[in-house]
Structures are given as C-alpha cells and as structure tokens.
Design an enzyme around this catalytic site. Structure first.
Site, PDB file in Angstrom:
ATOM      1  N   THR A 166     -43.511 -32.485 -42.878  1.00 42.36           N
ATOM      2  CA  THR A 166     -44.163 -33.086 -43.807  1.00 42.36           C
ATOM      3  C   THR A 166     -45.369 -33.902 -43.608  1.00 42.36           C
ATOM      4  O   THR A 166     -45.086 -34.898 -42.964  1.00 42.36           O
ATOM      5  CB  THR A 166     -43.265 -33.934 -45.064  1.00 42.36           C
ATOM      6  OG1 THR A 166     -42.133 -33.156 -45.134  1.00 42.36           O
ATOM      7  CG2 THR A 166     -44.096 -34.443 -46.208  1.00 42.36           C
ATOM      8  N   LYS A 217     -45.324 -30.584 -51.920  1.00 37.54           N
ATOM      9  CA  LYS A 217     -44.463 -31.594 -51.360  1.00 37.54           C
ATOM     10  C   LYS A 217     -44.492 -33.096 -51.951  1.00 37.54           C
ATOM     11  O   LYS A 217     -43.634 -33.915 -51.967  1.00 37.54           O
ATOM     12  CB  LYS A 217     -44.158 -31.250 -49.862  1.00 37.54           C
ATOM     13  CG  LYS A 217     -43.296 -32.188 -49.158  1.00 37.54           C
ATOM     14  CD  LYS A 217     -42.007 -31.940 -49.185  1.00 37.54           C
ATOM     15  CE  LYS A 217     -40.979 -32.976 -48.415  1.00 37.54           C
ATOM     16  NZ  LYS A 217     -39.749 -32.860 -48.593  1.00 37.54           N
ATOM     17  N   LYS A 222     -42.779 -42.725 -45.151  1.00 34.71           N
ATOM     18  CA  LYS A 222     -44.101 -41.890 -44.468  1.00 34.71           C
ATOM     19  C   LYS A 222     -44.756 -40.997 -45.600  1.00 34.71           C
ATOM     20  O   LYS A 222     -45.753 -40.860 -45.567  1.00 34.71           O
ATOM     21  CB  LYS A 222     -43.572 -41.171 -43.176  1.00 34.71           C
ATOM     22  CG  LYS A 222     -44.177 -39.821 -42.899  1.00 34.71           C
ATOM     23  CD  LYS A 222     -43.669 -39.057 -41.820  1.00 34.71           C
ATOM     24  CE  LYS A 222     -42.596 -38.183 -42.361  1.00 34.71           C
ATOM     25  NZ  LYS A 222     -42.926 -36.775 -43.015  1.00 34.71           N
TER      26      LYS A 222
END
Ligand code: NAP
Length: 300
Positions: free
Chosen positions: A99, A174, A242
């Site tokens: 990701t 995502k 993150k």
C-alpha cells in the site's frame, strides 16, 4: 500459466503467506527479503528459491511481485541500484501489492516503462487471514491486457480481483478503503462509549447494531475484541497511520477537505503518543476512554 516464473520481494506478515500460496499452486517462486532469515525459512519450509538481491530476483523471473512496507521501501526495491529494474528483461511484469502513494506508483511505472517492464499496482485488503487463506480483495490499476496475463497468479492470492482503472487507480481505491476503515473504527469506539455511559449492555448493543444499517466490519470484528480487552494487532496503528498519511497527502494535492479522516489520524496519533504504535487499530478505544473519562476495556 504455472510455467511463468515468479519473483517475490518482501516476506513480511503478508508476503510470506502470499508467496507460499503461489509455490503451493505449482509456480516456480524465487524470493528475496531484506532480513535473510525469512528467506531461509521460505527455502526450508516450502521450497522457494532464493536470490541475493531484487535485481537477481528479476533476472530469474517473468513476473515480479513486491510486498514491502511504505513508498520509500518500494522505490528502493524497484528503482534502487540493486532493484528490480536493474535486473528485469523487457516484457517482465512488475506487480506492486504494497500500500503506497498513487502518485509514486505512477512515477515508478514510468521508470519501468523505460525498461520495457509493464507495471500494475495491486494493493490488497483482507489482512493476514486473507493472505493466509488466499482470499484477499485485490484492487488493480494498470493496463487491462497486462492484468489478463497475470490474473491467474492474482487468483491464487485473492478471491475478489477488480480492475479499477489506469496505473495508480488500485492505490486510489485502497486509499478509499482506508478512509472507510478509519471512520468505521471511530464510529465503533464512539458507539461503545455512548452505550457504556448510558449503562446498556455492550455485547447486546454490538449484537443488534452490527446486523442493521449502522453495521460495519470494524463493529463486528473489533467491537467484541475491544470489550474483552484484546488490543493485539490484526492491523497495526503504525500501518493505519501510514495509510492515512497517503490519503491526506493525496487529498491535499486534490484540494479535498477530509475532516473525518484527519480527525481519526489525530486521535490515532494520541494512541502512538501513549506507546501504542504496534497495537491494533482498535486501541483507539484507549483515547475514547480518556476523552470520556470511562472504562470500556477490562484493565489488567
Ligand atoms: P511487515 O510484516 O512489516 O513486512 C514488511 C516487509 O517489507 C518485510 O519483509 C520487510 O523486510 C520488507 N521491507 C520493509 N522495508 C524495506 C526496505 N526498505 N527494503 C527492503 N525490504 C523492506 O508488513 P506486512 O503486514 O506484510 O505489510 C506489507 C504491505 O501490505 C504494507 O504496505 C501494508 O500496508 C500492506 N497491507 C498489510 C495488511 C496487514 O494486515 N498486515 C493488510 C493490507 C495491506 P524485513 O523482514 O527485513 O523487515
């Protein structure tokens, strides 16, 4: 398709299971991991071949998959001196399943193209359990024709594979997923705090609301764990932060205010300030307990 040679870079919680599933499906799999002990384990336990660098992995592979941590890590293993692009032949397909930033993904795809390497971004949802069971949801960006070639490989690792659009679109979807995860997490802890303060049974509240319009994955899965005091990671605060950083960076670039997501990020920062970086994201309950001056998780 099992005659395609696969290179796999990154044998962390996710990559270890995903690469093992590929080997067990009959593919020739060459792995590389920064910490060598994890490569030795893959070699001994399920017959992976090992390489000395991502460059060497690429030299032996038709398709290279990266599953590392953050954007700079993918840049290093793909475009670094010993990276995939230094060893890949024209015609190789590179699939990044980490990701990372959609913007950085497009930049890396440009570098790959200069070497004749086609890149897909294919981040996943479904956690360590999905990785182990080969049931991940995979969100793919890039050329549909390239996806067609490697779809059987992705089908070993996931059960829902959706082409979301051009390169970077997988990472964008995502990011949407992480917005939803963050806000549903906040909804779960606020509902628990409200129920506790009002004196209703928490288990019954979860039981009935999770079946109605307010239900969410966070409520069904994390709610029961929170009231038992289980704050172990499925998904760590470190990784959620993150991902929210990626979301908020993209939102800033697009001049899009995301008030709810920014609030979740700040609240999780308080979890980090109290030493909870490696705890599961459900430890957001700790902040809610402090804000509301109440106890929800059992204290040991
Ligand atoms: P992890 O257990 O922390 O593993 C990270 C892997 O990346 C390790 O193999 C690590 O190598 C490697 N790595 C990190 N930085 C590197 C660098 N600079 N150079 C080379 N290798 C490097 O992480 P994970 O849970 O497998 O997650 C991997 C990716 O999937 C992340 O992008 C994460 O956001 C995403 N993801 C995770 C989940 C989940 O539930 N865990 C769910 C969906 C998506 P070492 O062994 O040497 O540390």
């Amino acid at each position: 398709m099992a005659d395609l040679k696969i290179g796999f870079i990154g044998l962390g919680i996710m990559g270890r299971s995903m690469s093992r599933n590929l080997r067990q499906a009959g593919y020739d799999v060459t792995v590389w991991n920064r910490t060598a002990a994890k490569m030795a384990e893959a070699e001994a336990e399920w017959g992976a071949k090992t390489a000395a660098s991502p460059k060497e992995v690429a030299a032996h592979s038709d398709v290279v998959i990266t599953m590392v941590g953050d954007t700079p890590d993918v840049k290093e293993v793909v475009a670094g001196e010993e990276g995939v692009l230094a060893g890949a032949r024209p015609g190789t397909v590179l699939i990044d399943m980490s990701t990372i930033s959609p913007e950085a993904t497009r930049e890396l795809a440009g570098l790959a193209q200069e070497k004749g390497v086609a890149m897909l971004d294919a981040p996943v949802s479904g956690g360590d359990v999905g990785a182990r069971n080969g049931t991940l949801s995979i969100m793919v960006g890039g050329e549909e024709e390239v996806l067609g070639k490697v779809r059987p490989i992705l089908e070993v690792m996931g059960k829902t594979i959706v082409h979301c659009g051009p390169i970077g679109a997988g990472q964008t979807v995502k990011a949407c997923n992480q917005i939803l995860c963050g806000l549903n997490l906040l909804g779960m802890v606020e509902a628990l705090a409200f129920a506790k303060k009002a004196g209703v049974d928490l288990e019954k509240m979860i039981q009935v609301t999770s079946q109605g319009a307010g239900g969410s994955w966070a409520l069904s899965n994390y709610g029961p764990r929170v009231i038992k005091g289980d704050l172990d990671p499925g998904f760590s605060v470190r990784f959620q932060q993150k991902d929210l950083r990626i979301v908020l960076h993209e939102a800033e670039r697009m001049e899009l205010p995301l008030l709810g997501t920014a609030t979740v990020q700040q609240l999780l920062r308080s979890v980090q300030a109290h030493g909870g970086n490696e705890d599961g994201t459900q430890s957001l309950i700790r902040v809610m307990e402090q804000l509301g001056n109440l106890d929800i998780t059992p204290k040991t």
